[in-house]
Design a protein around this motif. Structure first.
Motif, PDB file in Angstrom:
ATOM      1  N   SER A 172       0.744  -1.086  -0.099  1.00 12.72           N
ATOM      2  CA  SER A 172       0.076  -0.083   0.002  1.00 12.72           C
ATOM      3  C   SER A 172       0.965   1.260   0.097  1.00 12.72           C
ATOM      4  O   SER A 172       0.409   2.368  -0.727  1.00 12.72           O
ATOM      5  CB  SER A 172      -1.022   0.016   1.311  1.00 12.72           C
ATOM      6  OG  SER A 172      -0.080  -0.087   2.470  1.00 12.72           O
ATOM      7  N   ASN A 173       2.203   1.228   0.442  1.00 14.98           N
ATOM      8  CA  ASN A 173       2.895   2.332   0.688  1.00 14.98           C
ATOM      9  C   ASN A 173       4.227   2.217   0.192  1.00 14.98           C
ATOM     10  O   ASN A 173       5.198   2.908   0.541  1.00 14.98           O
ATOM     11  CB  ASN A 173       2.854   2.909   2.310  1.00 14.98           C
ATOM     12  CG  ASN A 173       3.369   2.071   3.204  1.00 14.98           C
ATOM     13  OD1 ASN A 173       3.899   1.004   2.825  1.00 14.98           O
ATOM     14  ND2 ASN A 173       3.061   2.381   4.291  1.00 14.98           N
ATOM     15  N   GLU A 174       4.501   0.973  -0.103  1.00 16.52           N
ATOM     16  CA  GLU A 174       6.081   0.474  -0.725  1.00 16.52           C
ATOM     17  C   GLU A 174       6.900   0.783   0.282  1.00 16.52           C
ATOM     18  O   GLU A 174       8.268   0.695   0.096  1.00 16.52           O
ATOM     19  CB  GLU A 174       6.468   1.359  -1.988  1.00 16.52           C
ATOM     20  CG  GLU A 174       5.661   1.147  -3.285  1.00 16.52           C
ATOM     21  CD  GLU A 174       6.087   1.768  -4.257  1.00 16.52           C
ATOM     22  OE1 GLU A 174       6.955   2.760  -4.466  1.00 16.52           O
ATOM     23  OE2 GLU A 174       5.473   1.202  -5.701  1.00 16.52           O
ATOM     24  N   GLN A 175       6.678   0.386   1.588  1.00 13.51           N
ATOM     25  CA  GLN A 175       7.741   0.193   2.672  1.00 13.51           C
ATOM     26  C   GLN A 175       8.278  -1.088   2.586  1.00 13.51           C
ATOM     27  O   GLN A 175       7.413  -2.104   2.387  1.00 13.51           O
ATOM     28  CB  GLN A 175       7.008   0.559   4.210  1.00 13.51           C
ATOM     29  CG  GLN A 175       6.973   2.322   4.312  1.00 13.51           C
ATOM     30  CD  GLN A 175       6.495   2.436   5.648  1.00 13.51           C
ATOM     31  OE1 GLN A 175       5.779   1.845   6.453  1.00 13.51           O
ATOM     32  NE2 GLN A 175       6.912   3.733   6.040  1.00 13.51           N
ATOM     33  N   TYR A 176       9.108  -1.400   3.127  1.00 12.90           N
ATOM     34  CA  TYR A 176       9.628  -2.892   3.150  1.00 12.90           C
ATOM     35  C   TYR A 176      10.564  -3.116   4.497  1.00 12.90           C
ATOM     36  O   TYR A 176      11.142  -2.067   4.983  1.00 12.90           O
ATOM     37  CB  TYR A 176      10.405  -3.168   1.835  1.00 12.90           C
ATOM     38  CG  TYR A 176      11.671  -2.557   1.648  1.00 12.90           C
ATOM     39  CD1 TYR A 176      12.900  -2.904   2.314  1.00 12.90           C
ATOM     40  CD2 TYR A 176      11.698  -1.221   0.892  1.00 12.90           C
ATOM     41  CE1 TYR A 176      14.397  -2.325   2.175  1.00 12.90           C
ATOM     42  CE2 TYR A 176      13.164  -0.466   0.845  1.00 12.90           C
ATOM     43  CZ  TYR A 176      14.328  -0.867   1.249  1.00 12.90           C
ATOM     44  OH  TYR A 176      15.219  -0.129   1.290  1.00 12.90           O
ATOM     45  N   PHE A 177      10.652  -4.277   5.058  1.00 14.50           N
ATOM     46  CA  PHE A 177      11.248  -4.755   6.159  1.00 14.50           C
ATOM     47  C   PHE A 177      12.187  -5.842   5.767  1.00 14.50           C
ATOM     48  O   PHE A 177      11.793  -6.671   5.289  1.00 14.50           O
ATOM     49  CB  PHE A 177      10.165  -4.865   7.123  1.00 14.50           C
ATOM     50  CG  PHE A 177       9.289  -4.051   7.523  1.00 14.50           C
ATOM     51  CD1 PHE A 177       9.388  -3.359   8.473  1.00 14.50           C
ATOM     52  CD2 PHE A 177       8.097  -3.966   6.799  1.00 14.50           C
ATOM     53  CE1 PHE A 177       8.348  -2.408   8.850  1.00 14.50           C
ATOM     54  CE2 PHE A 177       7.236  -2.979   7.006  1.00 14.50           C
ATOM     55  CZ  PHE A 177       7.248  -2.106   7.844  1.00 14.50           C
ATOM     56  N   LEU A 178      13.401  -5.749   6.503  1.00 16.40           N
ATOM     57  CA  LEU A 178      14.407  -6.722   6.035  1.00 16.40           C
ATOM     58  C   LEU A 178      14.883  -7.240   7.805  1.00 16.40           C
ATOM     59  O   LEU A 178      14.987  -6.147   8.513  1.00 16.40           O
ATOM     60  CB  LEU A 178      15.581  -6.119   5.422  1.00 16.40           C
ATOM     61  CG  LEU A 178      15.650  -5.660   3.967  1.00 16.40           C
ATOM     62  CD1 LEU A 178      16.459  -5.011   3.295  1.00 16.40           C
ATOM     63  CD2 LEU A 178      15.138  -6.777   3.096  1.00 16.40           C
ATOM     64  N   PRO A 179      15.002  -8.713   7.728  1.00 14.61           N
ATOM     65  CA  PRO A 179      15.649  -9.136   9.057  1.00 14.61           C
ATOM     66  C   PRO A 179      16.890  -8.635   9.233  1.00 14.61           C
ATOM     67  O   PRO A 179      17.968  -8.211   8.363  1.00 14.61           O
ATOM     68  CB  PRO A 179      15.732 -10.622   8.608  1.00 14.61           C
ATOM     69  CG  PRO A 179      15.749 -11.008   7.218  1.00 14.61           C
ATOM     70  CD  PRO A 179      14.983  -9.340   6.485  1.00 14.61           C
ATOM     71  N   GLY A 180      17.357  -8.310  10.557  1.00 10.36           N
ATOM     72  CA  GLY A 180      18.739  -7.956  11.084  1.00 10.36           C
ATOM     73  C   GLY A 180      19.716  -9.065  10.786  1.00 10.36           C
ATOM     74  O   GLY A 180      20.896  -8.403  10.805  1.00 10.36           O
ATOM     75  N   GLU A 181      19.294 -10.266  10.675  1.00 11.71           N
ATOM     76  CA  GLU A 181      20.264 -11.246  10.378  1.00 11.71           C
ATOM     77  C   GLU A 181      19.706 -12.370   9.735  1.00 11.71           C
ATOM     78  O   GLU A 181      18.457 -12.515   9.459  1.00 11.71           O
ATOM     79  CB  GLU A 181      20.624 -11.683  12.046  1.00 11.71           C
ATOM     80  CG  GLU A 181      19.537 -12.457  12.822  1.00 11.71           C
ATOM     81  CD  GLU A 181      19.910 -12.913  14.133  1.00 11.71           C
ATOM     82  OE1 GLU A 181      19.112 -13.520  14.755  1.00 11.71           O
ATOM     83  OE2 GLU A 181      20.888 -12.660  14.508  1.00 11.71           O
TER      84      GLU A 181
END
Length: 401
Positions: free
Chosen positions: A275-284
């Motif tokens: 919906s807003n093109e935000q993304y999340f990546l794992p820290g490890e």
């Protein structure tokens, strides 16, 4: 000539008025659109397939430049646009532009919004044909009215059926009737108005399988550290995450690279908010199911850091990144072609700038001379002319010597 006339009839002709749009699958196009030209042979095959199969749907096309008012009335914004006109409703097609997908869309939307399953054999046949199956069970009710309304709205995406309780497998036990059930992923799930909210939202969420291959079209409507790992989380933690997440895998990383404006390693896990093109990546690196569940939970509770977004600055950066990536890919695949495509325009622009600067310089010197002359008196001007003539005589004398 007979064959040509027949083929033209099969594919449908040019549409020139609104009345002839009724009950047709219409392709809005422009003569200059490259994608429209690419669709043209597929469009012909769609017309042939629908007519030969006995479908009531006829295929036509409309030049949106010649009939811009009508195209605007139907909300056409890009080309080609495919719409099926059914009664007073216009259903927009957004799937892959292949013959089979367009034909399937036309037959689905042209038929009844809710199809009856009169027997166990028919139910089993539909279960084999469809990965996701929505079924209303029960008699007349307010829920049935809502179901019919949702079916009319969302039939562009999936089929809707109705059946009696006797048609369903004997192993099924429904808590109450009437009920709306979705069959998928080897199981079935019942709609609960109090827990699931509106029926339309629930259907929109449940029309996808629990784990699926994601492409550009799937993202428009809505990574492998081991597909089995993500599939296990999608299935075993359905009650925790199903209402907020859609699980899947994607072949290749081109889309994600463009989104994060960098190079993502493969395989990787990424959570994308479409919906807003935000993304999340794992820290490890994620290697266990517990790590994956913890990562998803951190996104859900807001403790995970969000990247990207659809702000104006991010959009500008993304356009610049895509342009740079395109240029680099051209130079990597064909350096000579890259030099020609980008060197020639730069050379022309440089010559134009040089010409403009030179012209301005010459004009400026002429203007200065004119101003100097305007500032001289008549006597000073005569003296200047005499000195100028003397200078020319001296030059001539020196050249003779």
């Amino acid at each position: 000539m007979q064959a040509r006339r027949q083929d033209k009839h099969v594919c449908g002709g040019m549409i020139k008025d609104k009345h002839s749009l009724k009950g047709k699958l219409v392709g809005f196009y422009t003569p200059w659109c490259g994608y429209c030209k690419k669709l043209e042979p597929v469009w012909y095959e769609v017309g042939v397939e629908l007519r030969s199969s006995g479908s009531p749907v006829r295929v036509g096309k409309m030049d949106a430049t010649a009939y811009s008012g009508m195209a605007s009335e139907f909300g056409v914004r890009g080309y080609p646009t495919i719409k099926l006109l059914k009664g007073d409703l216009a259903y927009n097609y957004k799937g892959p532009r292949t013959k089979d997908d367009i034909v399937e869309f036309a037959n689905r939307v042209a038929g009844p919004a809710v199809r009856a399953l009169p027997s166990k054999q028919m139910f089993e046949h539909m279960m084999k044909r469809h990965d996701v199956l929505f079924v209303y069970v029960g008699g007349e009710s307010t829920l049935k009215e809502k179901y019919n309304d949702v079916a009319s709205e969302l039939i562009v995406y999936t089929y809707f059926f109705s059946a009696s309780e006797e048609v369903l497998p004997e192993s099924m036990s429904l808590p109450e009737l009437p009920a709306v059930i979705v069959f998928k992923d080897g199981a079935y799930f019942t709609y609960d108005e109090y827990e699931d909210g509106s029926l339309s939202s629930w259907v929109n969420k449940e029309r996808f399988q629990g784990y699926l291959q994601i492409d550009g079209f799937t993202l428009y409507e809505l990574g492998e550290t081991g597909g089995a790992l993500i599939q296990r989380v999608a299935k075993e933690y359905r009650e925790h995450f199903n209402s907020d997440f859609q699980f899947g895998h994607m072949d290749g990383n081109d889309y994600i690279n463009s989104l994060i404006m960098g190079e993502v390693t493969v395989p990787s896990v990424i959570i994308l908010n479409t919906s807003n093109e935000q993304y999340f990546l794992p820290g490890e690196p994620i290697e266990t199911m517990e790590q994956l569940v913890q990562f998803i939970s951190s996104v859900l509770n807001g403790s995970a850091q969000a990247y990207g977004g659809d702000g104006i600055i991010q959009r500008i950066k993304r356009v610049a990144f895509d342009a740079r990536s395109t240029i680099m890919s051209v130079f990597r695949s064909s350096p000579l072609l890259g030099c020609f495509l980008f060197g020639l325009p730069l050379g022309v622009i440089s010559l134009m700038c040089y010409g403009i600067c030179t012209a301005e310089s010459d004009d400026g010197s002429d203007d200065i001379d004119a101003l100097k002359r305007e500032g001289l008196t008549d006597e000073e001007e005569e003296e200047e002319e005499e000195s100028s003539g003397l200078f020319h005589v001296m030059c001539d004398t020196l050249s003779c010597c």
